[in-house]
Design a protein around this motif. Sequence first.
Motif, short mmCIF file in Angstrom:
data_model
loop_
_atom_site.label_atom_id
_atom_site.label_comp_id
_atom_site.label_asym_id
_atom_site.label_seq_id
_atom_site.Cartn_x
_atom_site.Cartn_y
_atom_site.Cartn_z
N ARG A 1 39.70 20.28 41.90
CA ARG A 1 39.71 21.70 42.25
C ARG A 1 39.51 21.89 43.76
N GLU A 2 38.57 21.14 44.31
CA GLU A 2 38.29 21.27 45.74
C GLU A 2 39.47 20.82 46.59
N VAL A 3 40.12 19.75 46.15
CA VAL A 3 41.29 19.27 46.89
C VAL A 3 42.43 20.28 46.82
N ALA A 4 42.63 20.87 45.62
CA ALA A 4 43.69 21.86 45.46
C ALA A 4 43.45 23.08 46.36
N GLN A 5 42.18 23.47 46.51
CA GLN A 5 41.85 24.62 47.34
C GLN A 5 42.02 24.33 48.83
N SER A 6 41.67 23.09 49.21
CA SER A 6 41.73 22.74 50.63
C SER A 6 43.11 22.24 51.05
N GLY A 7 43.89 21.77 50.07
CA GLY A 7 45.21 21.23 50.40
C GLY A 7 45.12 19.94 51.19
N GLY A 8 44.04 19.20 51.03
CA GLY A 8 43.84 17.99 51.83
C GLY A 8 44.15 16.68 51.12
N HIS A 9 44.91 16.75 50.04
CA HIS A 9 45.20 15.52 49.28
C HIS A 9 46.18 14.63 50.04
N ARG A 10 45.83 13.34 50.14
CA ARG A 10 46.73 12.35 50.73
C ARG A 10 47.51 11.69 49.60
N ASP A 11 48.81 11.77 49.63
CA ASP A 11 49.67 11.19 48.61
C ASP A 11 50.27 9.90 49.16
N ILE A 12 49.85 8.75 48.63
CA ILE A 12 50.32 7.48 49.20
C ILE A 12 51.82 7.28 48.99
N THR A 13 52.39 7.96 48.01
CA THR A 13 53.84 7.80 47.79
C THR A 13 54.65 8.45 48.90
N GLN A 14 53.99 9.25 49.74
CA GLN A 14 54.69 9.90 50.84
C GLN A 14 54.63 9.08 52.13
N TYR A 15 53.84 8.02 52.13
CA TYR A 15 53.79 7.15 53.31
C TYR A 15 55.01 6.24 53.31
N ARG A 16 55.46 5.87 54.49
CA ARG A 16 56.68 5.08 54.61
C ARG A 16 56.49 3.68 54.03
N LEU A 17 57.59 3.09 53.56
CA LEU A 17 57.57 1.72 53.06
C LEU A 17 57.44 0.74 54.22
N LEU A 18 56.77 -0.36 53.97
CA LEU A 18 56.65 -1.40 54.98
C LEU A 18 58.02 -2.02 55.24
N THR A 19 58.30 -2.35 56.47
CA THR A 19 59.53 -3.06 56.78
C THR A 19 59.35 -4.54 56.44
N PRO A 20 60.42 -5.27 56.15
CA PRO A 20 60.30 -6.69 55.79
C PRO A 20 59.50 -7.47 56.83
N GLY A 21 58.47 -8.18 56.37
CA GLY A 21 57.64 -8.98 57.26
C GLY A 21 56.53 -8.22 57.95
N GLU A 22 56.48 -6.91 57.77
CA GLU A 22 55.44 -6.11 58.44
C GLU A 22 54.13 -6.22 57.70
N ALA A 23 53.04 -6.38 58.44
CA ALA A 23 51.72 -6.48 57.84
C ALA A 23 51.22 -5.09 57.43
N GLN A 24 50.41 -5.06 56.38
CA GLN A 24 49.86 -3.79 55.92
C GLN A 24 48.94 -3.17 56.96
N TYR A 25 48.14 -4.01 57.62
CA TYR A 25 47.20 -3.52 58.59
C TYR A 25 47.44 -4.16 59.94
N SER A 26 47.15 -3.45 60.99
CA SER A 26 47.32 -3.95 62.34
C SER A 26 46.19 -3.43 63.20
N SER A 27 46.10 -3.93 64.43
CA SER A 27 45.00 -3.55 65.31
C SER A 27 45.18 -2.15 65.88
N ASP A 28 46.41 -1.64 65.87
CA ASP A 28 46.66 -0.32 66.44
C ASP A 28 46.47 0.74 65.36
N GLU A 29 45.28 1.33 65.32
CA GLU A 29 44.97 2.35 64.34
C GLU A 29 45.73 3.63 64.65
#
Length: 233
Positions: free
Chosen positions: A184-212
């Motif tokens: 309910r709180e997320v629906a009211q604030s509209g602050g939900h992060r949907d991981i399906t909307q994040y871009r796909l990793l490119t081939p060979g790209e690491a999930q995490y990197s030093s550049d936040e």
Amino acid sequence: MTEYVCTRWYRAPEVLCSWTDYSGSIDIWSIGCILAEMYTRKPLYPGHNTQHQLDLIIKYLGSPEHDELMKIPNEKCRNFIQALPDTVCRSFDEIYPGVMPPEARALLDQMMRWDPQRRITVAEALEEQYLEKLHCPEDEPTREPLDTSDFEFERRKVTAGALRDEIFRLALCYYPHLQRQFEREVAQSGGHRDITQYRLLTPGEAQYSSDESDEDCRSSQLDDADSGSGADV
């Protein structure tokens, strides 16, 4: 997929040869390496690097057959193996005379195969004579593979904040009343992060990197502010 899936000494040939697709047969190979190590008290293939690791495998298993070699998609790796002198396969009876019982050697032989499709499966291995005393069919269930959507975040360049949200949402499954309140709180604030909307990793790209990303930096700053000091986290 990646070739860095386990400690080098236990990597199957297809992992070492940079196959882009592999199966549970890589685990059968690793189990075979461990089985041999349990009897000999030393690693079977203690390679110093990928090339040395392949050298050791060829020393014991011999050079791969032509059809096995042609299954290697990485041309550079294929050429490297082809350039090596032809080596004849050595039986495990010869390598470990009197060290392993015949039943263990027979199982190991079926695990140590160049071609992953020719390796014994888990279900077949449990039927082997070596595991006769441990085999318990009524307590060895099998199931269909898990739904890959449960691991969607692994395919995408998600932020630390989005990953924290996913972990928090999973924890809330055990507290339905808090889950409803949170939704309910997320629906009211509209602050939900949907991981399906994040871009796909490119081939060979690491999930995490030093550049936040900016979002990660802001999340870290907010976390520090909430805790009073990053040293307490």
